[in-house]
Scaffold this active site. Structure first.
Site, PDB file in Angstrom:
ATOM      1  N   ARG A  52     -51.555 -19.377  37.093  1.00  0.00           N
ATOM      2  CA  ARG A  52     -50.364 -19.014  36.319  1.00  0.00           C
ATOM      3  C   ARG A  52     -49.182 -19.043  37.267  1.00  0.00           C
ATOM      4  O   ARG A  52     -49.328 -19.179  38.471  1.00  0.00           O
ATOM      5  CB  ARG A  52     -50.524 -17.689  35.565  1.00  0.00           C
ATOM      6  CG  ARG A  52     -51.334 -16.593  36.148  1.00  0.00           C
ATOM      7  CD  ARG A  52     -50.752 -15.900  37.353  1.00  0.00           C
ATOM      8  NE  ARG A  52     -49.368 -15.532  37.178  1.00  0.00           N
ATOM      9  CZ  ARG A  52     -48.522 -15.345  38.152  1.00  0.00           C
ATOM     10  NH1 ARG A  52     -48.907 -15.502  39.409  1.00  0.00           N
ATOM     11  NH2 ARG A  52     -47.271 -15.014  37.934  1.00  0.00           N
ATOM     12  N   GLY A  53     -47.971 -18.909  36.636  1.00  0.00           N
ATOM     13  CA  GLY A  53     -46.747 -19.060  37.423  1.00  0.00           C
ATOM     14  C   GLY A  53     -46.291 -20.505  37.296  1.00  0.00           C
ATOM     15  O   GLY A  53     -47.087 -21.441  37.501  1.00  0.00           O
ATOM     16  N   ALA A  54     -45.003 -20.692  36.956  1.00  0.00           N
ATOM     17  CA  ALA A  54     -44.529 -22.024  36.567  1.00  0.00           C
ATOM     18  C   ALA A  54     -44.813 -23.129  37.603  1.00  0.00           C
ATOM     19  O   ALA A  54     -45.404 -24.167  37.252  1.00  0.00           O
ATOM     20  CB  ALA A  54     -43.034 -21.952  36.242  1.00  0.00           C
ATOM     21  N   ARG A  95     -49.784 -24.608  28.152  1.00  0.00           N
ATOM     22  CA  ARG A  95     -48.817 -23.508  27.978  1.00  0.00           C
ATOM     23  C   ARG A  95     -47.451 -24.132  27.677  1.00  0.00           C
ATOM     24  O   ARG A  95     -47.101 -25.157  28.274  1.00  0.00           O
ATOM     25  CB  ARG A  95     -48.753 -22.610  29.221  1.00  0.00           C
ATOM     26  CG  ARG A  95     -50.040 -21.782  29.401  1.00  0.00           C
ATOM     27  CD  ARG A  95     -49.898 -20.713  30.454  1.00  0.00           C
ATOM     28  NE  ARG A  95     -49.149 -19.559  30.007  1.00  0.00           N
ATOM     29  CZ  ARG A  95     -48.807 -18.548  30.807  1.00  0.00           C
ATOM     30  NH1 ARG A  95     -49.133 -18.579  32.091  1.00  0.00           N
ATOM     31  NH2 ARG A  95     -48.134 -17.523  30.341  1.00  0.00           N
ATOM     32  N   GLN A 197     -49.138  -8.533  36.095  1.00  0.00           N
ATOM     33  CA  GLN A 197     -48.983  -9.402  37.265  1.00  0.00           C
ATOM     34  C   GLN A 197     -48.394  -8.646  38.456  1.00  0.00           C
ATOM     35  O   GLN A 197     -48.676  -8.960  39.608  1.00  0.00           O
ATOM     36  CB  GLN A 197     -48.082 -10.602  36.930  1.00  0.00           C
ATOM     37  CG  GLN A 197     -48.720 -11.645  36.032  1.00  0.00           C
ATOM     38  CD  GLN A 197     -48.445 -11.393  34.571  1.00  0.00           C
ATOM     39  OE1 GLN A 197     -48.221 -10.260  34.147  1.00  0.00           O
ATOM     40  NE2 GLN A 197     -48.477 -12.437  33.759  1.00  0.00           N
ATOM     41  N   ASP A 238     -39.358 -19.581  34.469  1.00  0.00           N
ATOM     42  CA  ASP A 238     -40.263 -20.578  33.865  1.00  0.00           C
ATOM     43  C   ASP A 238     -39.515 -21.789  33.349  1.00  0.00           C
ATOM     44  O   ASP A 238     -40.065 -22.896  33.283  1.00  0.00           O
ATOM     45  CB  ASP A 238     -41.071 -19.945  32.737  1.00  0.00           C
ATOM     46  CG  ASP A 238     -42.219 -19.157  33.325  1.00  0.00           C
ATOM     47  OD1 ASP A 238     -41.983 -18.025  33.781  1.00  0.00           O
ATOM     48  OD2 ASP A 238     -43.330 -19.703  33.398  1.00  0.00           O
ATOM     49  N   ASN A 248     -37.985 -16.256  31.635  1.00  0.00           N
ATOM     50  CA  ASN A 248     -38.927 -15.726  32.620  1.00  0.00           C
ATOM     51  C   ASN A 248     -39.798 -14.689  31.921  1.00  0.00           C
ATOM     52  O   ASN A 248     -39.641 -14.433  30.711  1.00  0.00           O
ATOM     53  CB  ASN A 248     -38.173 -15.122  33.815  1.00  0.00           C
ATOM     54  CG  ASN A 248     -39.117 -14.769  34.957  1.00  0.00           C
ATOM     55  OD1 ASN A 248     -39.966 -15.584  35.352  1.00  0.00           O
ATOM     56  ND2 ASN A 248     -39.011 -13.557  35.494  1.00  0.00           N
ATOM     57  N   LYS A 249     -40.703 -14.097  32.660  1.00  0.00           N
ATOM     58  CA  LYS A 249     -41.647 -13.125  32.107  1.00  0.00           C
ATOM     59  C   LYS A 249     -40.946 -12.092  31.233  1.00  0.00           C
ATOM     60  O   LYS A 249     -39.897 -11.564  31.599  1.00  0.00           O
ATOM     61  CB  LYS A 249     -42.370 -12.438  33.277  1.00  0.00           C
ATOM     62  CG  LYS A 249     -43.381 -11.384  32.910  1.00  0.00           C
ATOM     63  CD  LYS A 249     -44.409 -11.833  31.903  1.00  0.00           C
ATOM     64  CE  LYS A 249     -45.172 -13.061  32.317  1.00  0.00           C
ATOM     65  NZ  LYS A 249     -45.926 -13.685  31.214  1.00  0.00           N
TER      66      LYS A 249
HETATM   67  O1  MRU Z   1     -47.439 -15.647  32.390  1.00  0.00           O
HETATM   68  P1  MRU Z   1     -47.228 -16.000  33.837  1.00  0.00           P
HETATM   69  O2  MRU Z   1     -47.923 -15.076  34.773  1.00  0.00           O
HETATM   70  O3  MRU Z   1     -47.521 -17.464  34.103  1.00  0.00           O
HETATM   71  O4  MRU Z   1     -45.671 -15.802  34.050  1.00  0.00           O
HETATM   72  C1  MRU Z   1     -45.131 -16.083  35.322  1.00  0.00           C
HETATM   73  C2  MRU Z   1     -43.687 -15.789  35.416  1.00  0.00           C
HETATM   74  O5  MRU Z   1     -43.037 -15.403  34.477  1.00  0.00           O
HETATM   75  C3  MRU Z   1     -43.046 -16.072  36.737  1.00  0.00           C
HETATM   76  O6  MRU Z   1     -41.989 -15.186  36.966  1.00  0.00           O
HETATM   77  C4  MRU Z   1     -42.490 -17.500  36.740  1.00  0.00           C
HETATM   78  O7  MRU Z   1     -43.457 -18.406  36.309  1.00  0.00           O
HETATM   79  C5  MRU Z   1     -42.003 -17.901  38.070  1.00  0.00           C
HETATM   80  S1  MRU Z   1     -43.311 -18.090  39.242  1.00  0.00           S
HETATM   81  C6  MRU Z   1     -42.610 -18.614  40.695  1.00  0.00           C
END
Ligand code: MRU
Length: 347
Positions: A52-54, A95, A197, A238, A248-249
């Protein structure tokens, strides 16, 4: 202890013929790596949030395409393209919000089209390049973001935008790492419900690097800001629209509003692969909604239950609430559509 390489934990490791992936759902209790040899399983790892994470999603998808080409080109050298196209379509569905996924797939598609004679080697090499470029971008953003923090005493981050979410080092956590190497800084992390997270990943990752961090409930953020303990909120992204609006999250938007009320600045740290130049504003960003079961107590998780759950996992912060967007190509202060153009074509 963690397996460390290049100083921070490596969630994705290319091993020549397969991808080694740290299962982030098991952290911090267990450090388990699994090996992936085909694109379908990589897509499943993204859907289920093992990856996970963009930026990490984009890198994993690029390796997924490399694995797909390796598999199908060897199995059916005369008609492998259809199978690879199906795998790319599957990866694209994993996703919806992180634009790095679609960016990486488009890059790999172009490499495929440009290298009909030797697609396997070309795709593997390009996926490795996407990975290496992301690590380099994180280091550059770390320095640029830390330059903004010279007078800061305290910062708060949300979700995990660290080494785990990227090729290594991290975006928001990269800035925090660089700043901590220069000056004393109190670091706070929100727990980030419902996937936690912050609790499971961010505090673990920082502790691995001996960086002290204080965890707080998401709902305590306003009170933390009121106390005067933090000068900045630092987050990843994201997808960033052409005008600087940032997905973002979920919870980032609330933090941005509360930060404005308390004179706390918001820094968004993201590589330019997270910018979607095709959309004018955040209104066009698709927000992922995950299964209500991720929120509901088991007793309500039944057919016909009167209790449902609303589970958007991202939100969009308007550019006007953002003090700085830090990319590897430079910093945009008080982002607007015009200001964002400064980093569009800088190489
Ligand atoms: O649902 P996730 O854990 O994939 O969400 C991740 C985030 O929102 C991060 O802040 C974003 O992807 C940036 S990661 C460098």
């Amino acid at each position: 202890m963690t397996e460390q390489n290049n100083e921070t934990v490596q969630a994705l490791q290319w091993k020549g013929t397969y991808l080694r992936v740290l299962d982030q759902r098991q952290l911090p209790d267990k450090l388990i790596y699994d090996n992936y040899q085909d694109a379908k399983r990589v897509a499943e790892a993204i859907v289920t949030m093992r990856v996970r994470g963009a930026p990490a999603i984009g890198i994993a998808a690029a390796y997924g395409v490399a694995l797909s080409v390796s598999q199908h080109y060897l199995e059916a050298p005369n008609h492998w393209q259809q199978s690879v196209a199906e795998d790319i379509a599957l990866l694209a569905k994993s996703r919806p919000t992180a634009v790095n996924l679609f960016w990486a797939l488009a890059q790999m598609q172009a490499v495929l089209e440009q290298n009909p004679e030797n697609p396997v080697m070309a795709c593997v090499a390009y996926a490795e390049k996407i990975h290496a470029d992301d690590m380099m971008a994180n280091r550059q953003m770390g320095e640029l973001g830390a330059d903004l923090l010279v007078d800061a005493k305290g910062v708060m981050t949300h979700c995990n935008a660290g080494a785990l979410a990227t090729g290594g080092y991290g975006t928001a956590l990269g800035v925090i790492r660089s700043a901590v190497s220069r000056q004393a800084l109190n670091v706070y992390a929100g727990e980030t419900r419902p996937w936690l997270q912050g609790t499971r990943l961010t505090v673990w990752e920082l502790a691995q690097d001996d960086i002290p961090v204080t965890l707080l409930a998401d709902s305590a953020a306003a009170w933390l800001m009121k106390s005067g303990a933090i000068d900045w909120v630092i987050v990843g992204a994201d997808r960033i629209a052409a005008n600087g609006d940032t997905a973002n999250k979920v919870g980032t938007y609330s933090l941005a509003i509360v930060a404005k009320q308390h004179g706390v600045k918001l820094m968004v740290v993201a590589p330019t692969t997270t910018i979607d130049w095709t959309i004018e504003s955040g209104e066009h960003i698709e927000i992922e909604h995950r299964n209500p079961s991720e929120l509901l107590p088991t007793c309500y998780n039944t057919e016909g239950s009167l209790v449902n759950a609303w589970n958007p996992v991202f939100d969009v912060t308007p550019a006007e609430l953002i003090f700085a967007i830090v990319t590897e190509r430079g910093v945009v202060l008080n982002p607007t559509q015009h200001g964002m153009l400064e980093i569009k074509d800088v190489i």
